[in-house]
Design an enzyme around this catalytic site. Structure first.
Site, short mmCIF file in Angstrom:
data_model
loop_
_atom_site.label_atom_id
_atom_site.label_comp_id
_atom_site.label_asym_id
_atom_site.label_seq_id
_atom_site.Cartn_x
_atom_site.Cartn_y
_atom_site.Cartn_z
N HIS A 1 -12.15 -93.85 48.64
CA HIS A 1 -11.55 -94.64 47.30
C HIS A 1 -11.89 -93.47 45.96
O HIS A 1 -12.90 -92.79 45.97
CB HIS A 1 -12.25 -95.89 47.07
CG HIS A 1 -11.76 -96.86 46.38
ND1 HIS A 1 -11.99 -96.74 44.90
CD2 HIS A 1 -10.70 -97.59 46.34
CE1 HIS A 1 -10.90 -97.95 44.51
NE2 HIS A 1 -10.41 -98.27 45.39
N ASP B 1 -8.88 -101.98 52.87
CA ASP B 1 -7.69 -101.88 53.77
C ASP B 1 -8.17 -101.93 55.13
O ASP B 1 -7.43 -101.69 56.06
CB ASP B 1 -6.88 -100.88 53.55
CG ASP B 1 -6.05 -101.42 52.21
OD1 ASP B 1 -5.55 -102.45 52.16
OD2 ASP B 1 -5.91 -100.29 51.35
N1 CMC Z 1 -10.10 -89.30 55.29
C1 CMC Z 1 -10.51 -87.91 55.21
N2 CMC Z 1 -10.97 -87.33 54.19
C2 CMC Z 1 -10.64 -87.78 53.16
C3 CMC Z 1 -10.08 -89.22 52.96
C4 CMC Z 1 -9.96 -89.83 54.20
N3 CMC Z 1 -9.44 -91.04 54.31
N4 CMC Z 1 -10.28 -89.51 51.60
C5 CMC Z 1 -10.81 -88.71 51.05
N5 CMC Z 1 -10.77 -87.39 51.77
C6 CMC Z 1 -11.59 -86.01 51.48
C7 CMC Z 1 -10.26 -85.44 50.90
O1 CMC Z 1 -9.56 -84.46 51.87
C8 CMC Z 1 -10.96 -84.60 49.75
O2 CMC Z 1 -11.92 -83.44 50.41
P1 CMC Z 1 -11.95 -81.97 49.64
O3 CMC Z 1 -12.65 -82.43 48.30
O4 CMC Z 1 -12.61 -81.17 50.69
O5 CMC Z 1 -10.48 -81.62 49.32
C9 CMC Z 1 -12.16 -85.52 49.29
O6 CMC Z 1 -12.35 -86.34 50.45
C10 CMC Z 1 -11.84 -86.16 48.12
O7 CMC Z 1 -10.46 -86.99 48.23
P2 CMC Z 1 -9.30 -86.96 47.19
O8 CMC Z 1 -8.15 -87.24 47.77
O9 CMC Z 1 -9.52 -85.89 46.09
O10 CMC Z 1 -9.97 -88.37 46.45
P3 CMC Z 1 -8.86 -89.41 45.65
O11 CMC Z 1 -9.87 -90.16 44.72
O12 CMC Z 1 -7.68 -88.50 45.13
O13 CMC Z 1 -8.10 -90.35 46.79
C11 CMC Z 1 -7.78 -92.15 48.34
C12 CMC Z 1 -8.65 -91.83 47.01
C13 CMC Z 1 -8.02 -93.51 48.40
C14 CMC Z 1 -6.19 -91.81 48.10
C15 CMC Z 1 -8.27 -91.27 49.39
O14 CMC Z 1 -9.75 -91.31 50.04
C16 CMC Z 1 -7.65 -91.60 50.66
O15 CMC Z 1 -6.19 -90.84 50.95
N6 CMC Z 1 -7.64 -92.68 51.55
C17 CMC Z 1 -6.70 -93.04 52.81
C18 CMC Z 1 -5.75 -94.20 52.19
C19 CMC Z 1 -6.53 -95.39 51.86
O16 CMC Z 1 -7.33 -95.96 52.65
N7 CMC Z 1 -6.32 -96.12 50.80
C20 CMC Z 1 -6.43 -97.25 50.20
C21 CMC Z 1 -7.50 -97.20 48.90
S1 CMC Z 1 -8.12 -98.81 48.67
C22 CMC Z 1 -6.96 -99.78 48.30
C23 CMC Z 1 -5.81 -99.37 47.33
O17 CMC Z 1 -6.10 -98.78 46.46
O18 CMC Z 1 -4.96 -100.10 47.45
#
Ligand code: CMC
Length: 431
Positions: A308, A366
């Site tokens: 998140h 989720d």
């Molecule tokens: N699985 C594996 N690695 C992950 C994941 C994951 N679910 N989420 C983040 N990372 C890693 C990512 O690869 C990155 O690594 P590095 O720093 O080495 O490049 C690091 O963690 C930070 O990730 P980010 O994408 O820069 O973080 P963000 O804040 O931009 O993204 C997120 C947040 C929710 C989009 C992301 O964690 C994600 O894609 N999660 C899976 C989808 C998900 O469950 N979404 C629902 C969110 S909660 C409900 C809602 O908002 O609707």
């Protein structure tokens, strides 16, 4: 918000600029850069808004490190355990918990608006039967501005109020009809003697040939899912609603924009994606393979329902849902649900893995919601529509707050331009 005696200093080419620091009632201080461009001639650069507050708000507060979520100051676990969805709607919309008379009046107003304009049924029928219900909802909610003209003048507080109540009241009807349409069953009209969650369950699962007996425990679980998704401060879909509305667009158009944004798998679409992932894993012995894929930089796969932007600790909503999943499956007599088992073992394996610990990736809302919804009988394609109907009140509360804010102006981000500088047009034969 109060202006601090503290200020930040920015030095550019030997010239110093003082930037005021604003103190919130909770959360980190905020550097006020509103006059930065006028004074220093520079923009700030923050793709994805990782460090930028786009507005001030009094509705919802998240402490991502503690894993705390407050609506108008009330912790989400207390609201999910002791309150119910329509009371939380009132709290989000009007700022305080209602008295019994205020709640009765609010419930009555919502209940009186649950039906859709009959001509909207034709609008549903224009979609293909295999359309995703989120596509149908985006279209139908956008079309509400063509059916309810008398509540589209955003400068009139009364019309804003009527539009808010209409959206909260009609969203379950729209979501249920989107579902019925895609499975080829007749629409089931709302019944105003039922509570909000029971009415939704009945509109989804009753058929003209046989009514649906609403189990109070399932209705309570449904209501809790609505409550847990009601608002989440300035997330992508809420920011979309605010940005769309900053131009003066009508509320139905703005909420349709929010629904479209929510659909993406990084946001509300993650609940569908998560259950699909758990089904694909299938058995606990395959968990290490999927964990390895999530950690592999060359594989785009991510653990859905994990991570998140704001929470760097367990999402408090996931805690409540994990417990709810056990209760609902118990009630339905589903012993040893293999997918719940995979989810629990996957959660434990990820939490024990240094990759997830270092990046502070925890289960989010989720992760467990899909297991409950599936057990209730919903197909995966209905998970995100249920999120959208629950979040409508949050979008509307934020929209109302924004419109009433005298500082409200059109949202217009700047950019870091990296394209060509000015050049002359070449006739096609000379290229
Ligand atoms: N699985 C594996 N690695 C992950 C994941 C994951 N679910 N989420 C983040 N990372 C890693 C990512 O690869 C990155 O690594 P590095 O720093 O080495 O490049 C690091 O963690 C930070 O990730 P980010 O994408 O820069 O973080 P963000 O804040 O931009 O993204 C997120 C947040 C929710 C989009 C992301 O964690 C994600 O894609 N999660 C899976 C989808 C998900 O469950 N979404 C629902 C969110 S909660 C409900 C809602 O908002 O609707």
């Amino acid at each position: 918000m109060s202006e601090n005696t503290k200020s930040a200093k920015l030095s550019i080419d030997g010239k110093e600029f003082d930037l005021p620091i604003l103190s919130p009632t909770a959360g980190p201080d905020v550097v006020d850069i509103r006059k930065l461009y006028a004074q220093a001639g520079v923009f700030t650069y923050d793709p994805g808004f990782t460090s930028t507050a786009s507005c001030d708000s009094t509705i919802t507060f998240i402490d991502g490190d503690k894993g705390e979520l407050l609506h108008r100051g009330y912790p989400i676990d207390q609201l999910a355990g002791q309150s119910h969805y329509l009371e939380v709607c009132y709290l989000l919309l009007y700022g305080e918990l209602p008295t019994p008379a205020e709640l009765e009046d609010f419930e009555c107003r919502v209940t009186n608006h649950t039906m859709l304009h009959e001509q909207m049924m034709n609008f549903f029928r224009g979609f293909r039967r295999d359309a995703h219900p989120m596509a149908v909802m985006t279209g139908v909610v956008g079309a509400m501005s063509a059916f309810y003209h008398d509540s589209t003048d955003i400068s009139d507080p009364w019309q804003r109020e009527v539009a808010s109540i209409r959206l909260i009241a009609k969203m379950p009807t729209i979501a249920a009809m989107a579902y019925k349409y895609t499975i080829g069953q007749p629409f089931v009209y709302p019944r105003n003697d039922l509570d909000y969650a029971s009415n939704f369950l009945r509109m989804c699962f009753a058929v003209p040939a046989e009514d649906y007996e609403v189990n109070p425990i399932l209705s309570r679980a449904m209501d809790r899912i609505f409550t847990l998704h009601a608002d989440h401060e300035q997330n992508a879909s809420t920011s979309t609603v605010r940005l769309a509305s900053s131009s003066g667009a009508n509320p139905f158009a703005c909420i349709a924009a929010g629904i479209a944004c929510l659909w993406g798998p990084a946001h509300g679409g993650a609940n569908q994606a998560c259950l699909e992932m758990l089904n694909e894993i299938g058995t606990p012995d395959r968990i290490p393979e999927f964990i390895a894929r999530a950690k592999d930089k060359n594989d785009p796969f991510r653990l859905m329902g994990f991570g998140h932007r704001v929470y760097k600790n367990i999402d408090p909503r996931a805690k409540v849902l994990k417990q709810s999943a056990d209760e609902v499956l118990d009630l339905l007599g589903v012993e040893d649900n293999p997918i719940l088992q995979v989810a629990k073992e996957l959660e434990a394996a990820a939490l024990a893995d240094p990759y997830f610990a270092e990046k502070k990736l925890f289960p989010n809302v989720d992760f467990y919601s899909g297991i409950i919804l599936e057990a209730m009988g919903f197909p995966t394609s209905m998970f995100t529509p249920i999120f959208a109907l629950s979040r409508t009140v949050g979008w509307i509360s934020q929209w109302k707050e924004m419109i009433a804010d005298p500082q409200n102006k059109i949202g217009r981000p700047r950019q870091l331009y990296l394209g060509s500088t000015a050049r002359n047009y070449e006739d096609i034969e000379n290229r």
